[in-house]
Structure formats: structure tokens, C-alpha cells
Write an enzyme that holds these catalytic residues in place. Structure first.
Site, PDB file in Angstrom:
ATOM      1  N   ASP A  18       2.356   1.026  -4.029  1.00 50.02           N
ATOM      2  CA  ASP A  18       2.691   2.398  -3.635  1.00 50.02           C
ATOM      3  C   ASP A  18       1.899   3.459  -4.375  1.00 50.02           C
ATOM      4  OD1 ASP A  18       4.390   2.150  -1.528  1.00 50.02           O
ATOM      5  OD2 ASP A  18       6.223   2.094  -2.749  1.00 50.02           O
ATOM      6  N   LYS A  43       1.229   6.969  -3.229  1.00 46.25           N
ATOM      7  CA  LYS A  43       2.271   7.999  -3.191  1.00 46.25           C
ATOM      8  C   LYS A  43       2.029   9.123  -4.189  1.00 46.25           C
ATOM      9  CE  LYS A  43       6.135   5.385  -1.296  1.00 46.25           C
ATOM     10  NZ  LYS A  43       7.438   4.774  -1.618  1.00 46.25           N
ATOM     11  N   HIS A  90       0.239   7.176   2.570  1.00 48.67           N
ATOM     12  CA  HIS A  90       0.105   6.626   1.217  1.00 48.67           C
ATOM     13  C   HIS A  90      -0.618   5.267   1.208  1.00 48.67           C
ATOM     14  CE1 HIS A  90       3.714   4.091   1.992  1.00 48.67           C
ATOM     15  NE2 HIS A  90       3.299   3.365   0.972  1.00 48.67           N
ATOM     16  N   HIS A 121       0.507  -3.285   2.971  1.00 50.96           N
ATOM     17  CA  HIS A 121       1.900  -3.683   2.723  1.00 50.96           C
ATOM     18  C   HIS A 121       2.885  -3.070   3.715  1.00 50.96           C
ATOM     19  CE1 HIS A 121       2.087   0.124   0.500  1.00 50.96           C
ATOM     20  NE2 HIS A 121       3.403   0.003   0.443  1.00 50.96           N
ATOM     21  N   HIS A 122       2.418  -2.174   4.598  1.00 47.67           N
ATOM     22  CA  HIS A 122       3.300  -1.658   5.651  1.00 47.67           C
ATOM     23  C   HIS A 122       2.906  -2.149   7.044  1.00 47.67           C
ATOM     24  CE1 HIS A 122       6.150   0.788   3.469  1.00 47.67           C
ATOM     25  NE2 HIS A 122       5.152   1.266   2.718  1.00 47.67           N
ATOM     26  N   ASP A 141       8.606  -6.189  -1.020  1.00 43.06           N
ATOM     27  CA  ASP A 141       8.959  -4.766  -1.167  1.00 43.06           C
ATOM     28  C   ASP A 141      10.218  -4.428  -0.371  1.00 43.06           C
ATOM     29  OD1 ASP A 141       8.675  -2.070  -1.911  1.00 43.06           O
ATOM     30  OD2 ASP A 141       7.471  -1.606  -0.119  1.00 43.06           O
TER      31      ASP A 141
END
Lengths: 263, 126
Positions: free
Chosen positions: A123, A126, A151, A177-178, A206
């Protein structure tokens, strides 16, 4: 007769002299050889000692470099975490979960350890998201959500220039990761195994941790609700193989969660 | 007589054999793969020089930093050539070393011990 004897004696004398010369030369050569050997033994010993010393230095420096990388990576992760006011141990738990997933997925041990070190940076992007959005104690508007989604790309852009293997890995983690197994994630909508395994692993680690933790906008989910969602999202949000690993080794994941729970 | 000049490499020294000036110099490291083969042209040159072309005075400057065992054997052979030529020619040898370099210092001392008739100066590098 006498003449012949004299000649023989003379020849013998000459031979004697020659012989003694040769012996002298040989013995001189032998002495030299011994000296050369002795000197070179001493020299080799010294060179060996020096080499060992240098090797130790190199080993020490490599360890120092690796340790520095680990610290930098972990600190960057902590910075991202602090800014988005995530709960205290979130990145530590994600790190441990990613190690377990990687291990049972069959990645080499060295890679598993690296992923454990790189995943806390997922992250890091961010840090570039405005506070007002990052810490909004309510649902995002569609516009806010679009900004929030940046992000992943931001994190990737921060890390992609590095040639360090650990930071390269962290850039992949931040980037993917998303993403979702079914192609409905972001930033690219990449699908299935086209999503890097580091991204797939960090995604499930996560989400598992986020669901189980209270956030400013939601209470912590109970386990039944999380497991139900994971089963539903098998082959949708998540790599089916990783969901199977999760349920097969559930006890180990829960041990980590318990050990690193937020106080 | 032609001069013989070999540029130094990672394993071999800079070599300058200058017949006109009566100067012979070897500077650098000596770890040739085949030591005797490598130095053969130098030995041949030296023999020919002393046989036909030697100057009134010949100066030999040697500054060997690192060397393998067969190189030290070869340097003994090299000094043998000088030792033989000594009867007819004036030769001065400078063995140049760094004071930190014990091996080079010891090697120079070995040559002095073995070749009593040669003029070998130990020259500490500043």
C-alpha cells in the site's frame, strides 16, 4: 703403455672435474628450488589469510546490505500503514500470511522469504493519496474511489525504477494486489495467471486481514462470514489454488493472526 | 638489434628491453600461464644482447610486485645470465620494492645472497 695410462688418468681427472661441476650445479639448483618452495609456501599462506579476511568482509557487507534493504522496505511499508491509519500489525500479519501462501504454493524458500519482506509495501502508493480521502470515515463516492484506486499505480511508479530484486518484487506487489482472478480488479483488469503470483498472494493475504480487522468505516467481520466470502470468491476474486491452500492450512493462518493481533 | 617491448597484462609485467640505451626493465606482476614460454623471448634477447650488442654499462630495473613460484625460478635463471655476462660487461641491477611488500623484499635479498658477484641494489620505493 705408460703413455696410455697417463691419458687414461688425465681423462679420469677431467671426468672428475666435470662430475664435480655438475654436482655443484645440481646442488645449487636444489638449494634454489627449496628456497623458492619455502618462500612460495609462506607467500601462499599469507595470500590465503588475506583472501579469507576479504571474504569475511564481503560476507559481512552483503549481510549488511540485505539487512538495510529489509529495514528500508519494512519502514516504507510502515510509513504507508501509518498514513492510512491502518491498525498496528496489519503489515506484519500480511507479511506472514504471504510467506505461508508462497510456501504452500510451492515457491522456492528464498522467494517466500523475499515475498514476506516485500509484501508489507503493497500500500506504499497510499502516501500520495490525499488525507481527506484516505481517512474518510464513510464510503467513498465513485470519484473518491477512482482516486483511491490510483494507489496501486502510484506504488508501482515509486518502486519500478529500482534494480534491487526486493524492490522489484515490491513494485509487482504494489501494482497487482488489487487485481482479481476474474479480471474485474484494478488497475488493469488482468486475469487469472496473468496476474503475477506475488500479486495474487498479496491480494488474498491483504483481504483476509482487512476483513478480520475493524476499520474506521466498518467493524471486524467474524470468521464464518469471512470463510463464506472466500468460498464464494474462489475463482472470482481469488486464485482457486490459493483459497484451497487457505482452507487446508487454516490453523496456521489463525495462529499468525492470534500471535500478531492488535492490542 | 631490435628493442623488445611487451605491454603488461593482468598476469604479466611491463617489459622493456632497450639495446640502444642499455636498459632492461620489468615492472608489474608475474603470473603467466606458461612462465618459461612467456619469458623465453626475453631470455633469448638477453643472450643475444650480451653476445653482440651490449653497451658499456647495462642497467637492469626490476620491480616485480607479485609473482608465482615458476617466475621466481625464472628470475634465478635470468640472474644466471647476468652473472655469466658479468665477467665481460658492467651491469648494475636495481631491485625495486615497496616496503609494505615483504615477499618482494625477501626475493631481492635471496638474489643478493645467491649472486655475490652481481651488483644488486635494493631500492625502496618512495
Amino acid at each position: 703403455m705408460i703413455g696410455a695410462e697417463d691419458k687414461l688418468t688425465q681423462e679420469l681427472d677431467e671426468l672428475k672435474v666435470n662430475f664435480s661441476h655438475t654436482i655443484d650445479k645440481l646442488s645449487k639448483d636444489l638449494k634454489r628450488q627449496n628456497k623458492i618452495m619455502a618462500r612460495s609456501d609462506t607467500r601462499q599462506r599469507k595470500e590465503y589469510d588475506e583472501l579469507q579476511l576479504k571474504l569475511k568482509e564481503v560476507e559481512y557487507l552483503s549481510a549488511e546490505i540485505e539487512e538495510t534493504q529489509r529495514e528500508v522496505v519494512f519502514t516504507m511499508g510502515a510509513i504507508g500503514e501509518r498514513r492510512s491509519k491502518e491498525t498496528g500489525n496489519h503489515v506484519k500479519r500480511v507479511a506472514e500470511y504471504t510467506y505461508l501462501f508462497a510456501k504452500y504454493y510451492g515457491l522456492p524458500e528464498k522467494e517466500c522469504i523475499m515475498l514476506k519482506q516485500a509484501s508489507p509495501m503493497h500500500d506504499i502508493g497510499k502516501v500520495a493519496i490525499p488525507d481527506a480521502i484516505l481517512n474518510k470515515p464513510a464510503r467513498f463516492t465513485p470519484e473518491e474511489f477512482e482516486i483511491m484506486k490510483e494507489h496501486a499505480q502510484l506504488g508501482y511508479d515509486m518502486l519500478k525504477h529500482s534494480n534491487r530484486s526486493l524492490l522489484k518484487m515490491a513494485s509487482i506487489v504494489a501494482y497487482e494486489h488489487h487485481e482479481k482472478w476474474n479480471g474485474k480488479g484494478y488497475p488493469h483488469g488482468t486475469q487469472g495467471e496473468d496476474i503475477h503470483i506475488y500479486g495474487r498472494i498479496t491480494a488474498i493475504a491483504d483481504v483476509f486481514d482487512a476483513l478480520g480487522s475493524a476499520r474506521v468505516y466498518k467493524p471486524a467481520w467474524d470468521d464464518e462470514k469471512i470463510f463464506k466470502l472466500f468460498k464464494e470468491e474462489r475463482g472470482e476474486h481469488f486464485d482457486p489454488k490459493l483459497i484451497d491452500i487457505f482452507f487446508t492450512h487454516l490453523d496456521e493462518f489463525l495462529v499468525i493472526r492470534n500471535k500478531l493481533k492488535d492490542i | 638489434m631490435e628493442n623488445l617491448i611487451l605491454e603488461g597484462t593482468k598476469y604479466t609485467p611491463d617489459i622493456k628491453l632497450d639495446a640502444d640505451a642499455g636498459m632492461v626493465s620489468m615492472v608489474g606482476k608475474s603470473y603467466p600461464e606458461n612462465t618459461f614460454e612467456f619469458y623465453q623471448p626475453i631470455m633469448d634477447w638477453m643472450e643475444e644482447y650480451f653476445a653482440k650488442n651490449a653497451k658499456d654499462k647495462t642497467t637492469v630495473n626490476m620491480e616485480i610486485i607479485y609473482f608465482n613460484s615458476s617466475s621466481s625460478k625464472l628470475f634465478f635463471d635470468f640472474f644466471d645470465v647476468l652473472d655469466e655476462a658479468k665477467a665481460k660487461h658492467s651491469i648494475e641491477i636495481n631491485w625495486i620494492y615497496d616496503k609494505e611488500n615483504e615477499s618482494a623484499l625477501e626475493a631481492g635479498e635471496d638474489f643478493i645472497e645467491d649472486f655475490e658477484n652481481l651488483t644488486i641494489n635494493m631500492v625502496e620505493k618512495i
